[in-house]
Design a protein around this motif. Structure first.
Motif: not given
Ligand SMILES: [Ca+2]
Length: 420
Positions: A295-300, A302-312
């Motif tokens: 799921d992660f690699y399919s969503r590509k 970046s930026g704030k979205e990626l930072a928030e995903w990493k935080f969760q």
């Protein structure tokens, strides 16, 4: 050994810890010396304990200690890094005085005076299990079994007193508790008081949860700290730190997104670490992570979205590791209860320092802001003390050594910089 109730009150004109405790009165002098159970984790921050902060996680067993005892609300370390913090704790001295100033060049001079040595000299049985991280081997313990360096979460090696290294099968937090309970049950001299130091690897990076806890907290969405997207405006030193969830948290090593054809700076370290799992453990691990990785690699992102995903993902992994820790604190409390040891034992829970849970956009602890210099400190007191609730006085981990010595009726050496 000789116990004197007086030292609890009068050792120092500026006594903080137990003078604070004595405000509501120590009831009567105990006939027996007190035991000490000291549980210290690695990087467990007060934001992630429900007795300090209810936003994120429920830690019922840690909360038992606080509810039955005291919670220090202004508890800090003297040095917010593993080895230096540990050296401060066992010596009661700041880093410049105990000589262990950093994790990369120092070897702890184990010939120096330490609190466990002084307790042992006074007749205590002393034991140490878990993370040590002071480079030289432990000294001043009747029994020890330590993790080499940072240690591993799965099937970790332990160095034992005869200096051989054994690999133990299991999850590190359970194993440290098992070894500690075994010592209490089968190896200590029951005619003597004891002081046992259980030093957990948890919840250190890279937060590998126990298999049975992998699926916990997956439906939780954590609120971002208000300053998650801090721009560090006017704070050059803060801006220079390499602790950013967005920039520095490794997608494979920290967040487990291992996939064919994907690279990261710390990928090979992650492969080594999960290489310690048994085939069954690895199968369960992959079964859990594979859909998340796809799921992660399919969503590509970046930026704030990626930072928030990493935080969760970071928050979930950290919490899962805390869950095993909280369960194991419960095991120790239950054991002491079953053996009738609770009422004569001081139980201490603390960490070697705090941690950033997304505040300033950070993880880690290597910058002197509130979240990392603070460390949780809760204590369940022996029955002779009726103090409960919050203790607001400022304390540091250099105060632990003089406090434990004081409680044991051992004179506190003048060169200790902490105070009881
Ligand atoms: Ca640490």
């Amino acid at each position: 050994m000789k116990y004197s109730g007086q030292v609890l009150y009068s050792l120092s004109g500026v006594a903080v810890l137990f003078s604070a405790l004595s405000c509501s009165g120590k009831k009567e002098k105990s006939a027996k010396p007190y035991n000490i159970v000291y549980i210290m984790t690695d990087d467990h921050t007060a934001q992630m304990m429900s007795c300090y902060d209810t936003r994120y996680i429920n830690t019922p067993n840690l909360d038992r200690i606080a509810a039955d005892g005291v919670r220090f609300t202004n508890s800090f370390v003297a040095n917010s890094l593993s080895g230096p913090s540990r050296a401060c704790m066992i010596t009661g001295k700041h880093s410049h005085a105990n000589g262990f100033t950093d994790n990369t060049t120092c070897v702890f001079d184990s010939s120096q005076q330490t609190m466990p040595k002084l307790l042992r000299k006074a007749g205590y049985q002393t034991a140490l299990v878990g993370k040590w991280h002071l480079e030289s081997l432990p000294s001043g313990f009747d029994y020890w079994e330590i993790l080499p360096g940072q240690g591993d979460y799965y099937n970790p090696d332990f160095i034992r007193m005869n200096n051989d290294t054994v690999q133990r099968r299991g999850y590190v937090t359970n194993l440290i508790t098992d070894i500690g309970i075994n010592w209490l049950e089968n190896e200590r001299d029951e005619t003597k008081p004891f002081a046992i130091f259980l030093h957990h690897k948890a919840v250190h990076r890279d937060w590998l949860p126990e298999i049975k806890n992998l699926s916990l907290y997956e439906d939780k969405i954590f609120p971002l700290p208000d300053n998650f997207f801090d721009d560090y405006n006017g704070r050059l030193a803060a801006a220079a730190q390499e602790m950013s969830i967005a920039e520095d948290m490794d997608i494979i090593y920290d967040l487990k997104m291992l996939a064919v054809g994907k690279e990261s700076r710390l990928k090979s370290v992650y492969e080594q670490i999960i290489g310690r799992m048994t085939p069954e453990e690895r199968k369960a691990w992959d079964h859990f992570y594979d859909p998340i990785i796809q799921d992660f690699y399919s969503r590509k992102l970046s930026g704030k979205e990626l930072a928030e995903w990493k935080f969760q993902r970071y928050m979930r992994d950290y919490m899962k590791v805390v869950k095993s820790l909280d369960d194991n604190v419960g095991r120790i409390l239950d054991y002491l209860d079953k053996k009738g040891l609770l009422e004569n034992t001081l139980i201490v829970y603390t960490s070697d320092q705090g941690f950033y849970m997304g505040e300033h956009g950070w993880f880690d602890k290597r910058f002197m802001y509130e979240e990392s210099m603070r460390t949780p400190l809760i204590m369940r007191l022996p029955k002779d003390f009726d103090k409960k609730g919050d203790i607001p006085q400022l304390v540091q981990n250099i105060d632990y050594a003089p406090t434990f010595l004081d409680l044991a009726g051992v004179p506190v050496p003048e060169d200790m910089q902490g105070i009881s």
